[in-house]
Design a protein around this motif. Sequence first.
Motif, PDB file in Angstrom:
ATOM      1  N   THR A  17       0.908  -1.210  -0.073  1.00 14.51           N
ATOM      2  CA  THR A  17       0.034  -0.035  -0.037  1.00 14.51           C
ATOM      3  C   THR A  17       1.013   1.206   0.050  1.00 14.51           C
ATOM      4  N   ALA A  50      -3.761  -6.351  -0.735  1.00 13.95           N
ATOM      5  CA  ALA A  50      -2.936  -5.269  -0.337  1.00 13.95           C
ATOM      6  C   ALA A  50      -1.944  -5.756   0.988  1.00 13.95           C
ATOM      7  N   ASP A  76      -5.046   3.240   5.291  1.00  9.52           N
ATOM      8  CA  ASP A  76      -4.974   1.989   3.956  1.00  9.52           C
ATOM      9  C   ASP A  76      -6.426   1.352   3.700  1.00  9.52           C
ATOM     10  N   TYR A  88      -6.909  -7.186   2.581  1.00 13.16           N
ATOM     11  CA  TYR A  88      -5.647  -6.689   3.213  1.00 13.16           C
ATOM     12  C   TYR A  88      -4.918  -7.166   4.197  1.00 13.16           C
TER      13      TYR A  88
END
Length: 261
Positions: A17, A50, A76, A88
């Motif tokens: 990220t 991510a 993020d 994520y």
Amino acid sequence: MGQTAVSIGANVFQFFTRNPRGGAAKPVDKTDVASFLEYAKANGIGPILAHAPYTLNAAGSDARVREFAEMTMLDDLKRLELTPGALYNFHPGSHVGQGAEKGIELISSMLKRIFDAFGAEPSTTVLLETMAGKGSEVGRDFGEIREIIDRTGLPLGVCLDTCHVWDGGYDIAGDLDGVLGEFDRTIGLDRLKAVHANDSMNALGSRKDRHEKIGKGKIGLAAFERIVNHPKLKDLPFYLETPCDLQGYKEEIALLKGLVK
Ligand code: FE
Ligand code: FE
Ligand code: ZN
């Protein structure tokens, strides 16, 4: 990133990220986001993963380290709303001598604050990565991951890193069914959302965390054949984190696809 992925035969990809060693993220380029979404749809790109920066440590002993972790993850997650349905992944953290119990408490309370501050439910699924147990890393043991999830009460998922679990002492080469059974009993396989596919330079239980190219390490190609074909794993997105250049990744993707029965 989407074009690069497609050029090497990938249908998913992982990205940082921001600088993996920390710092501010680049400003969002909305035109680029729009063209990515269009390109991803047209080319069948699956869930993008991510990865939080390595310096993010929710279990740190220094309050500034924990503040950086909290601000970064919240930022993020906000940015990831521009690419809905993303994953994520973050390393739960290192307790740096405070003890695993304290680490688990710090990580779970931070996650709760981040989700509270976010307000609505993020469209992103947050994943805790299984760790090798290097140094004072929390999350080598499946039980620690379960404990973090339970304390938050949040819909968190898990990313299984094949090198990390192997280095952590889970024998995915000799007893894949046994390891996945233990994962299921401890965490629940419904939480498993992604796989980091890496061979390991070191022996089972070494707690070293040195990734090797697929089939070139101690896990070995025969184990990867079982991994990519396992009914509980085969439909998950796989992300390579092996020491390769782009051409090397292209070859590994072809190698792994070639193992699929
Ligand atoms: Fe990672
Ligand atoms: Fe990983
Ligand atoms: Zn690793």
